[in-house]
Scaffold this motif. Sequence first.
Motif, PDB file in Angstrom:
ATOM      1  N   LYS A 157       0.737  -0.898  -0.101  1.00 34.89           N
ATOM      2  CA  LYS A 157       0.330  -0.038   0.357  1.00 34.89           C
ATOM      3  C   LYS A 157       0.931   1.133   0.274  1.00 34.89           C
ATOM      4  O   LYS A 157       0.368   2.351  -0.658  1.00 34.89           O
ATOM      5  CB  LYS A 157      -1.044  -0.105   2.061  1.00 34.89           C
ATOM      6  N   ASP A 158       2.224   1.255   0.345  1.00 35.65           N
ATOM      7  CA  ASP A 158       3.470   2.544   0.095  1.00 35.65           C
ATOM      8  C   ASP A 158       3.816   2.364  -0.342  1.00 35.65           C
ATOM      9  O   ASP A 158       4.605   3.514  -0.999  1.00 35.65           O
ATOM     10  CB  ASP A 158       3.461   2.209   1.368  1.00 35.65           C
ATOM     11  N   LYS A 159       4.104   1.541  -2.104  1.00 34.82           N
ATOM     12  CA  LYS A 159       5.094   1.663  -2.612  1.00 34.82           C
ATOM     13  C   LYS A 159       3.790   1.637  -3.468  1.00 34.82           C
ATOM     14  O   LYS A 159       4.353   2.483  -5.226  1.00 34.82           O
ATOM     15  CB  LYS A 159       5.502   0.843  -2.933  1.00 34.82           C
ATOM     16  N   GLY A 160       2.897   1.524  -3.782  1.00 34.81           N
ATOM     17  CA  GLY A 160       2.156   1.715  -5.202  1.00 34.81           C
ATOM     18  C   GLY A 160       1.074   0.198  -6.475  1.00 34.81           C
ATOM     19  O   GLY A 160       1.856  -1.028  -5.757  1.00 34.81           O
ATOM     20  N   ILE A 161       0.470   0.647  -7.231  1.00 35.00           N
ATOM     21  CA  ILE A 161       0.135  -0.534  -7.754  1.00 35.00           C
ATOM     22  C   ILE A 161       1.153  -1.484  -8.683  1.00 35.00           C
ATOM     23  O   ILE A 161       0.778  -2.748  -8.717  1.00 35.00           O
ATOM     24  CB  ILE A 161      -0.511  -0.134  -9.234  1.00 35.00           C
ATOM     25  N   GLY A 162       2.149  -1.005  -9.083  1.00 36.13           N
ATOM     26  CA  GLY A 162       3.195  -2.238  -9.745  1.00 36.13           C
ATOM     27  C   GLY A 162       3.213  -3.183  -8.614  1.00 36.13           C
ATOM     28  O   GLY A 162       4.171  -4.167  -8.611  1.00 36.13           O
ATOM     29  N   THR A 163       3.794  -2.771  -7.218  1.00 36.74           N
ATOM     30  CA  THR A 163       4.676  -3.460  -6.289  1.00 36.74           C
ATOM     31  C   THR A 163       3.267  -4.238  -5.778  1.00 36.74           C
ATOM     32  O   THR A 163       3.320  -5.951  -5.354  1.00 36.74           O
ATOM     33  CB  THR A 163       4.528  -2.664  -5.047  1.00 36.74           C
ATOM     34  N   TYR A 164       1.943  -4.166  -5.771  1.00 41.61           N
ATOM     35  CA  TYR A 164       1.268  -4.564  -5.634  1.00 41.61           C
ATOM     36  C   TYR A 164       0.943  -5.851  -6.453  1.00 41.61           C
ATOM     37  O   TYR A 164       0.542  -6.892  -6.259  1.00 41.61           O
ATOM     38  CB  TYR A 164      -0.403  -3.665  -5.726  1.00 41.61           C
ATOM     39  N   GLN A 165       0.989  -5.964  -7.948  1.00 41.88           N
ATOM     40  CA  GLN A 165       0.569  -7.021  -8.693  1.00 41.88           C
ATOM     41  C   GLN A 165       1.616  -7.648  -8.228  1.00 41.88           C
ATOM     42  O   GLN A 165       1.276  -8.563  -8.066  1.00 41.88           O
ATOM     43  CB  GLN A 165       1.332  -6.492 -10.592  1.00 41.88           C
ATOM     44  N   GLU A 166       3.221  -7.198  -8.113  1.00 39.01           N
ATOM     45  CA  GLU A 166       4.496  -8.391  -7.825  1.00 39.01           C
ATOM     46  C   GLU A 166       3.792  -8.702  -6.836  1.00 39.01           C
ATOM     47  O   GLU A 166       3.570 -10.517  -6.450  1.00 39.01           O
ATOM     48  CB  GLU A 166       5.925  -7.464  -6.926  1.00 39.01           C
ATOM     49  N   ALA A 167       3.474  -8.130  -5.605  1.00 44.90           N
ATOM     50  CA  ALA A 167       2.771  -8.928  -4.063  1.00 44.90           C
ATOM     51  C   ALA A 167       2.190  -9.620  -4.034  1.00 44.90           C
ATOM     52  O   ALA A 167       1.663 -10.827  -3.319  1.00 44.90           O
ATOM     53  CB  ALA A 167       2.544  -7.761  -2.921  1.00 44.90           C
ATOM     54  N   PHE A 168       1.013  -9.803  -5.071  1.00 48.06           N
ATOM     55  CA  PHE A 168      -0.278 -10.280  -4.996  1.00 48.06           C
ATOM     56  C   PHE A 168       0.485 -11.825  -5.378  1.00 48.06           C
ATOM     57  O   PHE A 168      -0.231 -12.607  -5.168  1.00 48.06           O
ATOM     58  CB  PHE A 168      -0.900  -9.701  -6.396  1.00 48.06           C
ATOM     59  N   LEU A 169       0.658 -11.569  -6.720  1.00 46.72           N
ATOM     60  CA  LEU A 169       1.498 -13.414  -7.094  1.00 46.72           C
ATOM     61  C   LEU A 169       2.695 -13.604  -6.202  1.00 46.72           C
ATOM     62  O   LEU A 169       2.498 -15.145  -5.846  1.00 46.72           O
ATOM     63  CB  LEU A 169       2.735 -13.171  -8.078  1.00 46.72           C
ATOM     64  N   ASN A 170       3.360 -13.280  -5.312  1.00 41.49           N
ATOM     65  CA  ASN A 170       4.016 -13.531  -4.137  1.00 41.49           C
ATOM     66  C   ASN A 170       2.912 -14.534  -3.040  1.00 41.49           C
ATOM     67  O   ASN A 170       3.076 -15.270  -2.383  1.00 41.49           O
ATOM     68  CB  ASN A 170       4.787 -12.927  -3.499  1.00 41.49           C
ATOM     69  N   VAL A 171       1.787 -13.466  -2.821  1.00 41.65           N
ATOM     70  CA  VAL A 171       1.262 -14.262  -1.949  1.00 41.65           C
ATOM     71  C   VAL A 171       0.287 -15.195  -2.551  1.00 41.65           C
ATOM     72  O   VAL A 171       0.240 -15.957  -0.990  1.00 41.65           O
ATOM     73  CB  VAL A 171      -0.132 -12.720  -1.689  1.00 41.65           C
ATOM     74  N   LEU A 172       0.092 -15.372  -3.587  1.00 38.18           N
ATOM     75  CA  LEU A 172      -0.730 -16.352  -4.054  1.00 38.18           C
ATOM     76  C   LEU A 172       0.359 -17.803  -4.462  1.00 38.18           C
ATOM     77  O   LEU A 172       0.128 -18.766  -3.641  1.00 38.18           O
ATOM     78  CB  LEU A 172      -1.204 -16.348  -5.057  1.00 38.18           C
ATOM     79  N   HIS A 173       1.187 -17.675  -4.378  1.00 37.59           N
ATOM     80  CA  HIS A 173       2.578 -17.939  -4.043  1.00 37.59           C
ATOM     81  C   HIS A 173       2.693 -19.048  -2.607  1.00 37.59           C
ATOM     82  O   HIS A 173       3.296 -20.368  -2.727  1.00 37.59           O
ATOM     83  CB  HIS A 173       3.836 -18.027  -5.040  1.00 37.59           C
TER      84      HIS A 173
END
Length: 263
Positions: free
Chosen positions: A230-246
């Motif tokens: 949330k403090d970094k933005g949408i680009g980081t969110y996309q990466e984080a989303f894949l990481n959490v799925l994993h």
Amino acid sequence: MYTFEKIKVDQPLIHCMTNVVVTNFTANGLLAIGASPVMAYAKEEVQDLAQIAGALLLNIGTLNNEQVDAMVLAGQAANKTGVPVILDPVGAGATAYRTETTKRILSEVNFAVLRGNGGEVAALLGESGMIKGVDGSTTLPKDVLAKKAKEIFNTITVITGETDVVTDGEQTYEIANGHPWMTKVVGTGCLLGAVLGAFLSVNKENPVQTLAEGLAFYGIAGEIAYEQAKDKGIGTYQEAFLNVLHQMNVEQYEQYKKFSIIE
């Protein structure tokens, strides 16, 4: 064993006939949860691949006549071997071509799941809805709309939005997991169809409950990813989303899940 754990063990092959905008994200998302993606569109091979897959996703996001013909061939081949087929009618209602093409596919293939937003499903049913781009909404309650779609199209129906609903006409679940930032990343809706296919491929015992679990799992990933990005933005969110799925574990799933039977 939870279904999302079983996916990592079984590594099901998910055949995706999806749109060009989301192909990479869909493949990476399936790999993240432990499934094996294959993206194949040629009429010469789709029947063979669909018959050996764990599930088949048909997504009309960037449709053309040749691709639609191939989708029908793949869907019918999957039907012959009992492979679950998921339809994502992206943008149905936005143009007559999209709506009529989706209706054609629904008439020629037997689907395990129809997954769309309220506007898309409403358009297929001839109900009032609003489509903006490929997003949509409807004034009808989601559970009412989903049950009507189940009755008309004879398939379990998932309607997504701020909350999600899934029904087979008898059991209806409401899922309250997810985060608004999921709508800021291209492909999250399209990947969901593939993820639900992976869930169904390894757990067919109670399809509606399995899909509710898949929707909760996916929405939880969106929530946790927001906390991380949330403090970094949408680009980081996309990466984080894949990481959490994993990386999601049972403790996180149990802590965050918000789904219930509403009928």
